[in-house]
Each structure stands twice: as structure tokens, then as C-alpha cells.
Motif scaffolding. Structure first.
Motif, PDB file in Angstrom:
ATOM      1  N   GLY A  95      -2.699   8.810  -1.094  1.00 40.49           N
ATOM      2  CA  GLY A  95      -2.071   7.683  -0.410  1.00 40.49           C
ATOM      3  C   GLY A  95      -3.056   6.993   0.512  1.00 40.49           C
ATOM      4  N   THR A  96      -3.809   6.027  -0.019  1.00 34.41           N
ATOM      5  CA  THR A  96      -4.882   5.382   0.749  1.00 34.41           C
ATOM      6  C   THR A  96      -4.353   4.392   1.768  1.00 34.41           C
ATOM      7  OG1 THR A  96      -6.174   5.516  -1.296  1.00 34.41           O
ATOM      8  CG2 THR A  96      -7.124   4.244   0.516  1.00 34.41           C
ATOM      9  N   GLY A  97      -3.237   3.713   1.444  1.00 36.75           N
ATOM     10  CA  GLY A  97      -2.725   2.695   2.362  1.00 36.75           C
ATOM     11  C   GLY A  97      -3.706   1.544   2.497  1.00 36.75           C
ATOM     12  N   LEU A  98      -4.105   1.248   3.730  1.00 37.93           N
ATOM     13  CA  LEU A  98      -5.083   0.185   3.998  1.00 37.93           C
ATOM     14  C   LEU A  98      -6.521   0.691   3.960  1.00 37.93           C
ATOM     15  CD1 LEU A  98      -3.359  -1.758   6.938  1.00 37.93           C
ATOM     16  CD2 LEU A  98      -3.335  -2.322   4.495  1.00 37.93           C
ATOM     17  N   SER A 111     -19.575   8.713   2.589  1.00 39.72           N
ATOM     18  CA  SER A 111     -18.675   8.119   1.602  1.00 39.72           C
ATOM     19  C   SER A 111     -18.583   8.937   0.312  1.00 39.72           C
ATOM     20  CB  SER A 111     -19.130   6.699   1.260  1.00 39.72           C
ATOM     21  OG  SER A 111     -19.025   5.853   2.385  1.00 39.72           O
ATOM     22  N   ASP A 112     -19.680   9.598  -0.065  1.00 37.44           N
ATOM     23  CA  ASP A 112     -19.684  10.317  -1.336  1.00 37.44           C
ATOM     24  C   ASP A 112     -18.870  11.597  -1.301  1.00 37.44           C
ATOM     25  OD1 ASP A 112     -21.476  11.490   0.422  1.00 37.44           O
ATOM     26  OD2 ASP A 112     -22.844  12.151  -1.151  1.00 37.44           O
ATOM     27  N   LYS A 113     -18.339  11.966  -0.136  1.00 37.89           N
ATOM     28  CA  LYS A 113     -17.508  13.173  -0.033  1.00 37.89           C
ATOM     29  C   LYS A 113     -16.063  12.855   0.330  1.00 37.89           C
ATOM     30  CE  LYS A 113     -20.124  15.645   2.773  1.00 37.89           C
ATOM     31  NZ  LYS A 113     -20.509  16.847   3.536  1.00 37.89           N
ATOM     32  N   VAL A 114     -15.645  11.608   0.129  1.00 38.31           N
ATOM     33  CA  VAL A 114     -14.263  11.197   0.373  1.00 38.31           C
ATOM     34  C   VAL A 114     -13.696  10.622  -0.922  1.00 38.31           C
ATOM     35  CG1 VAL A 114     -12.711   9.750   1.720  1.00 38.31           C
ATOM     36  CG2 VAL A 114     -14.754  10.700   2.797  1.00 38.31           C
ATOM     37  N   TYR A 115     -12.638  11.238  -1.424  1.00 36.20           N
ATOM     38  CA  TYR A 115     -11.985  10.830  -2.657  1.00 36.20           C
ATOM     39  C   TYR A 115     -10.537  10.452  -2.323  1.00 36.20           C
ATOM     40  CZ  TYR A 115     -15.984  13.259  -4.647  1.00 36.20           C
ATOM     41  OH  TYR A 115     -17.260  13.673  -4.953  1.00 36.20           O
ATOM     42  N   SER A 116     -10.197   9.195  -2.561  1.00 39.08           N
ATOM     43  CA  SER A 116      -8.894   8.700  -2.146  1.00 39.08           C
ATOM     44  C   SER A 116      -8.158   8.102  -3.334  1.00 39.08           C
ATOM     45  CB  SER A 116      -9.049   7.649  -1.039  1.00 39.08           C
ATOM     46  OG  SER A 116      -7.804   7.341  -0.457  1.00 39.08           O
ATOM     47  N   TYR A 117      -6.864   8.436  -3.451  1.00 33.53           N
ATOM     48  CA  TYR A 117      -6.034   7.994  -4.565  1.00 33.53           C
ATOM     49  C   TYR A 117      -4.860   7.179  -4.032  1.00 33.53           C
ATOM     50  CZ  TYR A 117      -8.665  11.251  -7.435  1.00 33.53           C
ATOM     51  OH  TYR A 117      -9.670  11.896  -8.092  1.00 33.53           O
ATOM     52  N   GLU A 118      -4.703   5.971  -4.558  1.00 28.32           N
ATOM     53  CA  GLU A 118      -3.626   5.072  -4.159  1.00 28.32           C
ATOM     54  C   GLU A 118      -2.905   4.586  -5.412  1.00 28.32           C
ATOM     55  OE1 GLU A 118      -0.819   2.931  -2.798  1.00 28.32           O
ATOM     56  OE2 GLU A 118      -2.100   3.937  -1.316  1.00 28.32           O
ATOM     57  N   ALA A 119      -1.572   4.691  -5.417  1.00 27.45           N
ATOM     58  CA  ALA A 119      -0.792   4.316  -6.602  1.00 27.45           C
ATOM     59  C   ALA A 119      -0.564   2.817  -6.723  1.00 27.45           C
ATOM     60  CB  ALA A 119       0.549   5.040  -6.585  1.00 27.45           C
ATOM     61  N   ASN A 120      -0.523   2.098  -5.614  1.00 28.20           N
ATOM     62  CA  ASN A 120      -0.150   0.683  -5.614  1.00 28.20           C
ATOM     63  C   ASN A 120      -1.362  -0.189  -5.941  1.00 28.20           C
ATOM     64  OD1 ASN A 120       0.807  -1.877  -5.166  1.00 28.20           O
ATOM     65  ND2 ASN A 120       1.681  -1.441  -3.157  1.00 28.20           N
ATOM     66  N   PRO A 121      -1.434  -0.778  -7.135  1.00 28.45           N
ATOM     67  CA  PRO A 121      -2.620  -1.573  -7.501  1.00 28.45           C
ATOM     68  C   PRO A 121      -2.827  -2.807  -6.632  1.00 28.45           C
ATOM     69  CG  PRO A 121      -0.868  -1.838  -9.134  1.00 28.45           C
ATOM     70  CD  PRO A 121      -0.425  -0.745  -8.215  1.00 28.45           C
ATOM     71  N   PHE A 154       6.611   3.923 -10.292  1.00 29.02           N
ATOM     72  CA  PHE A 154       6.331   3.813  -8.863  1.00 29.02           C
ATOM     73  C   PHE A 154       7.072   2.592  -8.347  1.00 29.02           C
ATOM     74  CE2 PHE A 154       3.525   2.588  -5.238  1.00 29.02           C
ATOM     75  CZ  PHE A 154       3.543   3.783  -4.542  1.00 29.02           C
ATOM     76  N   TYR A 155       7.784   2.733  -7.225  1.00 31.55           N
ATOM     77  CA  TYR A 155       8.629   1.659  -6.698  1.00 31.55           C
ATOM     78  C   TYR A 155       7.903   0.967  -5.544  1.00 31.55           C
ATOM     79  CZ  TYR A 155      12.211   3.870  -9.511  1.00 31.55           C
ATOM     80  OH  TYR A 155      12.918   4.392 -10.558  1.00 31.55           O
ATOM     81  N   VAL A 156       7.589  -0.306  -5.754  1.00 30.29           N
ATOM     82  CA  VAL A 156       6.790  -1.075  -4.803  1.00 30.29           C
ATOM     83  C   VAL A 156       7.700  -1.876  -3.880  1.00 30.29           C
ATOM     84  CG1 VAL A 156       5.042  -2.874  -4.546  1.00 30.29           C
ATOM     85  CG2 VAL A 156       4.868  -1.214  -6.410  1.00 30.29           C
ATOM     86  N   MET A 157       7.414  -1.809  -2.580  1.00 32.98           N
ATOM     87  CA  MET A 157       8.134  -2.575  -1.572  1.00 32.98           C
ATOM     88  C   MET A 157       7.185  -3.562  -0.899  1.00 32.98           C
ATOM     89  SD  MET A 157      11.348  -1.516  -1.310  1.00 32.98           S
ATOM     90  CE  MET A 157      11.845  -1.856   0.381  1.00 32.98           C
ATOM     91  N   LYS A 158       7.747  -4.635  -0.314  1.00 35.52           N
ATOM     92  CA  LYS A 158       6.912  -5.595   0.417  1.00 35.52           C
ATOM     93  C   LYS A 158       6.156  -4.913   1.543  1.00 35.52           C
ATOM     94  CE  LYS A 158       9.420  -9.901  -0.503  1.00 35.52           C
ATOM     95  NZ  LYS A 158      10.148 -11.048   0.105  1.00 35.52           N
ATOM     96  N   ASN A 159       6.851  -4.066   2.306  1.00 41.62           N
ATOM     97  CA  ASN A 159       6.162  -3.225   3.273  1.00 41.62           C
ATOM     98  C   ASN A 159       5.517  -2.083   2.495  1.00 41.62           C
ATOM     99  OD1 ASN A 159       6.967  -4.696   5.575  1.00 41.62           O
ATOM    100  ND2 ASN A 159       8.909  -3.618   5.632  1.00 41.62           N
ATOM    101  N   PHE A 160       4.213  -2.174   2.265  1.00 41.51           N
ATOM    102  CA  PHE A 160       3.557  -1.270   1.327  1.00 41.51           C
ATOM    103  C   PHE A 160       3.796   0.193   1.670  1.00 41.51           C
ATOM    104  CE2 PHE A 160       0.395  -1.741   4.688  1.00 41.51           C
ATOM    105  CZ  PHE A 160      -0.078  -0.437   4.839  1.00 41.51           C
ATOM    106  N   TRP A 161       3.972   0.491   2.966  1.00 44.44           N
ATOM    107  CA  TRP A 161       4.118   1.890   3.358  1.00 44.44           C
ATOM    108  C   TRP A 161       5.483   2.470   2.965  1.00 44.44           C
ATOM    109  CZ3 TRP A 161       3.029   0.130   9.008  1.00 44.44           C
ATOM    110  CH2 TRP A 161       4.099  -0.622   9.493  1.00 44.44           C
ATOM    111  N   SER A 162       6.380   1.655   2.446  1.00 42.06           N
ATOM    112  CA  SER A 162       7.657   2.145   1.938  1.00 42.06           C
ATOM    113  C   SER A 162       7.649   2.329   0.426  1.00 42.06           C
ATOM    114  CB  SER A 162       8.786   1.181   2.323  1.00 42.06           C
ATOM    115  OG  SER A 162       8.939   1.136   3.727  1.00 42.06           O
ATOM    116  N   SER A 163       6.520   1.987  -0.220  1.00 40.65           N
ATOM    117  CA  SER A 163       6.411   2.176  -1.667  1.00 40.65           C
ATOM    118  C   SER A 163       6.312   3.662  -1.976  1.00 40.65           C
ATOM    119  CB  SER A 163       5.183   1.431  -2.198  1.00 40.65           C
ATOM    120  OG  SER A 163       5.272   0.044  -1.922  1.00 40.65           O
TER     121      SER A 163
END
Length: 262
Positions: A95-98, A111-121, A154-163
Motif C-alpha cells: 500500500g504505497t499511497g502517495l 532506494s534499492d532496498k525499498v520495495y513498494s506495491y500499490e494496487a491503484n494504477p 479492487f474497489y477504487v474511491m475518490k479518496n484514494f485511501w478508502s480504496s
């Protein structure tokens, strides 16, 4: 003609309903407050929180802008990360968020030791902009880590943090996103520090996840989404896996769990 009449009737009543909702949230004071927030974001599009720069110029909703304006965006998680992270850590974030926490971690471990996954394209360009603002480049992947390989709704909301993978509102927009098996990525990346903010997805996480090699977990819990009983199950899962809660930086909804590296 009957079909056309029914379509027009539905459109009329939907318009009436939306207008009532608009009026409810459009008192003069609210209109001024939102206008001021938009103006401040336009005049000062980059804001700094905990030493991390975030862009707020366009595309963000009023609740997100309010949180950024108050410098309260993910500050409990930032408190935990600053307390626990060490230069030798490898970070896996769900959950990368912003891109706030990923940037914070990258400044400590690289940077090479941080792996972040975000579902919302839709967040991909926002995240990359924020990485660039902070001079970091964590490994970002637009996918969801789950129990299996494939795809998931995945259910996307306008407020991204509610997706979320949980449909939290009738107006949430369902999209299909790629899913990778969490345990495979855990084996491949061998992280020591796991960050979880998946808007209620923690309820499912505990049913498929192994925690091999992890020494630290920062997790945001969502009792308003999954209920207190499910939250208690999540907490019991980590304790059962040999972790202990660090009360120095934890609160009821934001936990740091630590495990002896042996």
C-alpha cells in the motif's frame, strides 16, 4: 417510449438525490473552506511532512488536502518507521499511497532496498512525482500482493485511501488489478521490515501470509472496516508468530511488532 420515459425518470430522481447531497455539503462556510484549501494547494503545490516533500497541486480530494495541510498524513506510521528502521533493513511495503513512507525509508536504507506495491494504477504518476521530489527511487510495482497469482477485484474511491479489496461504498468503482503471491515475493526479496496499510485487507492477509525472515512489522489496523473482532485476530496472529508489540510507538490502530532475529 416506455423505456425512454423510465430512463428519464431515473435520471430525474438521481439528479434530485445528488442535488440534495450537494446542498447538504455546500454551506457557504464549507464552500469557502474548500476554496481556500484549493487556492493554498495551487499557490504552494509542494508541502513538507517529516522531511518528505509531497505534491498536492492537482487531483487530490478535499479530505486528503485537509490532512496534508495539517501535516498529519501518515504521521503515526512515520513515527513508527523512524523509531524502528535501520540502514541494514530491507523494506517491503503493501500500500504505497502517495509514496510518503517509501520515500522516508529510502532516505535511510537506500532506494534499492525499498520495495513498494500499490494496487491503484491511478496513483502511479503521483507516487513517481513524489519520489522525484525527494530524490529517491524505490522499487514501485502496481499490483497487489495476496494469496495467489492472478487478478483480483479492487474497489477504487475518490479518496484514494478508502480504496480497498473490500467494497466500502456503493459508489466504489470495481477494477481488475494484477495480484502476485505474497509468500513468493517474501522469499524473493527477503525483507526484514514489513509495512502494511491495505485498508482492511489485513483481515485476509493473516490467512495466507508467512512471515519468514521478518524482524519488524508496521501495520495500520482498520476496525471501522473489519470490526474489532477481526482486529483482535490480526493482533493475535502476529503475537502467535513470535512478535511482540512495542508500546513506545504503538497506538490502538498503528502497531509496531518486533521479533528476535534468531
Amino acid at each position: 417510449m416506455t423505456d425512454v420515459f423510465n430512463i428519464l425518470k431515473r435520471a430525474y430522481w438521481m439528479g434530485r438525490e445528488n442535488y440534495a447531497s450537494w446542498r447538504k455539503h455546500s454551506r457557504p462556510g464549507d464552500i469557502r473552506r474548500r476554496a481556500v484549501l484549493r487556492l493554498r494547494a495551487w499557490l504552494q503545490p509542494v508541502i513538507e511532512i517529516e522531511g518528505i516533500r509531497l505534491y498536492r497541486g492537482t487531483g487530490l480530494t478535499i479530505p486528503v488536502l485537509e490532512t496534508l495541510e495539517a501535516r498529519q498524513y501518515e504521521t503515526p506510521e512515520a513515527r513508527i518507521v523512524r523509531h524502528a528502521i535501520q540502514p541494514a533493513d530491507v523494506v517491503l511495503e503493501l500500500g504505497t499511497g502517495l509514496g510518503f513512507l517509501a520515500s522516508l525509508c529510502a532516505k535511510v536504507v537506500g532506494s534499492d532496498k525499498v520495495y513498494s506495491y500499490e494496487a491503484n494504477p491511478a496513483l502511479a504518476p503521483v507516487i513517481q512525482r513524489n519520489f522525484k521530489l525527494n530524490g529517491v527511487s524505490p522499487r514501485l510495482e502496481i499490483s497487489l500482493l495476496g494469496g495467489e497469482n492472478g487478478a483480483i477485484t479492487f474497489y477504487v474511491m475518490k479518496n484514494f485511501w478508502s480504496s480497498s479489496t473490500i467494497k466500502r461504498h456503493p459508489r466504489a468503482k470495481p477494477i481488475q488489478v494484477p495480484m502476485k503471491r505474497f509468500n513468493d515475493e517474501l522469499t524473493r526479496l527477503r525483507p526484514s521490515f514489513l509495512i502494511i496499510d491495505i485498508e482492511g485487507g489485513e483481515q485476509d492477509f493473516i490467512h495466507y501470509a508467512r512471515l519468514d525472515g521478518l524482524q519488524k512489522v508496521c501495520i495500520e489496523l482498520h476496525p471501522h472496516v473489519i470490526g474489532q473482532a477481526a482486529v483482535a485476530e490480526v493482533e493475535a496472529f502476529f503475537i502467535g508468530q513470535g512478535f511482540r508489540e512495542d508500546p513506545a510507538v504503538s497506538d490502538p490502530e498503528h502497531k509496531l511488532y518486533l521479533r528476535d532475529p534468531r
